[in-house]
Design a protein around this motif. Structure first.
Motif, short mmCIF file in Angstrom:
data_model
loop_
_atom_site.label_atom_id
_atom_site.label_comp_id
_atom_site.label_asym_id
_atom_site.label_seq_id
_atom_site.Cartn_x
_atom_site.Cartn_y
_atom_site.Cartn_z
N THR A 99 0.83 -1.21 0.00
CA THR A 99 0.00 0.00 0.00
C THR A 99 0.86 1.25 0.00
O THR A 99 0.58 2.23 -0.71
CB THR A 99 -0.94 0.01 1.22
N TYR A 100 1.93 1.24 0.80
CA TYR A 100 2.84 2.39 0.87
C TYR A 100 3.53 2.61 -0.48
O TYR A 100 3.65 3.74 -0.97
CB TYR A 100 3.86 2.15 1.97
N LYS A 101 3.96 1.52 -1.11
CA LYS A 101 4.60 1.62 -2.43
C LYS A 101 3.62 2.14 -3.47
O LYS A 101 3.97 2.96 -4.33
CB LYS A 101 5.15 0.26 -2.85
N GLU A 102 2.39 1.66 -3.41
CA GLU A 102 1.38 2.09 -4.37
C GLU A 102 1.08 3.58 -4.20
O GLU A 102 0.91 4.30 -5.19
CB GLU A 102 0.11 1.27 -4.16
N TRP A 199 -3.95 -4.66 1.01
CA TRP A 199 -3.62 -5.88 0.27
C TRP A 199 -3.71 -7.09 1.19
O TRP A 199 -3.28 -7.06 2.34
CB TRP A 199 -2.22 -5.78 -0.32
N LYS A 200 -4.28 -8.17 0.66
CA LYS A 200 -4.37 -9.43 1.38
C LYS A 200 -4.02 -10.57 0.43
O LYS A 200 -4.07 -10.42 -0.79
CB LYS A 200 -5.78 -9.65 1.93
N THR A 201 -3.68 -11.71 1.01
CA THR A 201 -3.47 -12.93 0.24
C THR A 201 -4.54 -13.94 0.64
O THR A 201 -4.74 -14.20 1.82
CB THR A 201 -2.07 -13.51 0.50
N GLU A 202 -5.24 -14.48 -0.35
CA GLU A 202 -6.32 -15.43 -0.09
C GLU A 202 -6.15 -16.65 -1.00
O GLU A 202 -5.59 -16.55 -2.09
CB GLU A 202 -7.69 -14.79 -0.34
N LYS A 231 -6.62 -6.74 -3.61
CA LYS A 231 -6.50 -5.30 -3.29
C LYS A 231 -7.89 -4.78 -2.92
O LYS A 231 -8.83 -4.86 -3.70
CB LYS A 231 -5.96 -4.53 -4.50
N LEU A 232 -7.99 -4.24 -1.71
CA LEU A 232 -9.27 -3.75 -1.20
C LEU A 232 -9.25 -2.23 -1.12
O LEU A 232 -8.34 -1.64 -0.54
CB LEU A 232 -9.56 -4.31 0.19
N VAL A 237 -13.03 -4.56 -4.99
CA VAL A 237 -12.16 -5.69 -4.67
C VAL A 237 -11.50 -6.13 -5.97
O VAL A 237 -12.19 -6.59 -6.89
CB VAL A 237 -12.97 -6.86 -4.06
N ALA A 238 -10.19 -5.95 -6.07
CA ALA A 238 -9.44 -6.34 -7.27
C ALA A 238 -8.57 -7.54 -6.93
O ALA A 238 -7.93 -7.58 -5.87
CB ALA A 238 -8.59 -5.18 -7.77
N ILE A 239 -8.53 -8.53 -7.83
CA ILE A 239 -7.84 -9.79 -7.56
C ILE A 239 -6.74 -9.99 -8.60
O ILE A 239 -6.97 -9.83 -9.80
CB ILE A 239 -8.84 -10.96 -7.60
N TYR A 240 -5.53 -10.36 -8.11
CA TYR A 240 -4.36 -10.54 -8.96
C TYR A 240 -3.73 -11.90 -8.69
O TYR A 240 -3.80 -12.43 -7.59
CB TYR A 240 -3.31 -9.46 -8.68
#
Length: 315
Positions: A99-102, A199-202, A231-232, A237-240
């Motif tokens: 998030t900080y980098k973004e 950001w989360k990992t699911e 990414k929330l 909700v965006a998924i990568y």
């Protein structure tokens, strides 16, 4: 080495060691408030803001407000090695919080954290923290505020006094030095401020959905059992997968268990099941003939369970 700072090159940021407080209007208890400080080393113009937490959200919001205050962005941001902003910092590797980098990318700047236990890497903000601790924090220690908004109004009044205070050994003040020497060199701000994301990992479930805050969002079924990055934002909700965008959904609020499913994410047999409606059955019967249509109407009228009469048409 004595280094002359270039205008618009660096913004140094940190949390002040001292804290303020607000009063809980219900209980009368004091609630601790932390003070974020940002300084431009060239002109020494500073920004300060009180927050109720030192978490990532507060850290990012304070940066956004600092950029708005100075009216532009610098080439570099020098921060401490806070866990909220820096995931890993060694002599060989630097990993920023996504998030900080973004946020830094959004403002076309780069983050260069100070070396561990090296306050001289950001001397301006270290000095400003000490001065602001006296000029603002100490001055407001007996001020009674009942919300963080009220407290920040008082902080910003003292901040204006601080930036307008005349220099001791030269003419002008921090604000006039900024206007004359540094403001012109800042990069323009984007049309829209950065929208905070998390950001989360699911892991993709067997039903090709991921669970985010007890809501369910679909991804293409071929990614079942894969780990994806999520990414929330406040509304999306965006998924990568491996930095490749897969899909986006509008974020759900309210009742738990809501499901967002995109048809293209479903395998063919699931699509066929979803497509089994009385209208489809009648359309198919009409394409065969009048007798078939009569039988279909009879079956639809005879069976109470829709799934049961669908099995007759699509075994």
């Amino acid at each position: 080495m004595r280094i002359r700072r270039k205008p618009g090159e660096i913004l140094e940021v940190d949390w002040a060691g001292s804290t303020l407080s607000i009063i809980d209007s219900d209980t009368g208890e004091k609630v601790k408030a932390y003070v974020f400080v940002a300084t431009l080393p060239c002109s020494q113009l500073s920004y300060a803001e009180a927050t109720l937490s030192m978490d990532l959200h507060s850290w990012i919001v304070a940066h956004i407000h600092a950029y708005e205050y100075i009216g532009g962005a610098t080439q570099i941001v020098v921060s401490d090695n806070l866990k909220t902003g820096v995931t890993k910092h060694t002599s060989r590797e630097l990993v920023l919080n996504p998030t900080y980098k973004e946020m830094a990318d959004h403002y076309n700047t780069i983050v260069m954290p100070a070396r561990v236990r090296s306050p001289k890497d950001k001397p301006s903000v270290e000095g400003s923290v000490g001065v602001i601790s006296t000029w603002i924090i100490a001055a407001l220690r007996n001020t009674h505020c009942f919300s963080i908004e009220e407290l920040n109004e008082e902080v910003w009044k003292k901040l204006e006094e601080f930036n307008q205070r005349p220099f001791t050994r030269k003419e002008g003040c921090r604000y006039s030095a900024f206007e004359e020497e540094e403001k012109f060199s800042l990069s323009p701000l984007p049309d829209m401020p950065y929208k905070i994301s998390e950001w989360k990992t699911e892991k993709v479930r067997p039903d090709y959905h991921i669970s985010v805050e007890s809501m369910f969002y679909s991804v293409p079924y071929k990614y079942i059992n894969r780990q994806v990055d999520v990414k929330l934002t406040d509304d999306m909700v965006a998924i990568y997968y491996n930095h490749m965008w897969l899909t986006s959904h509008k974020k759900f609020y309210g009742r738990f268990g809501q499901i967002s499913t995109v048809r293209d994410h479903m395998p063919d047999n699931h699509k066929l099941f979803i497509d089994q409606t009385p209208e489809v059955a009648i359309e198919w019967a009409e394409s065969i003939g009048a007798s078939t249509l009569s039988v279909v109407h009879y079956l639809l009228d005879s069976y109470q369970s829709e799934n049961k009469h669908y099995n007759l048409f699509f075994p």
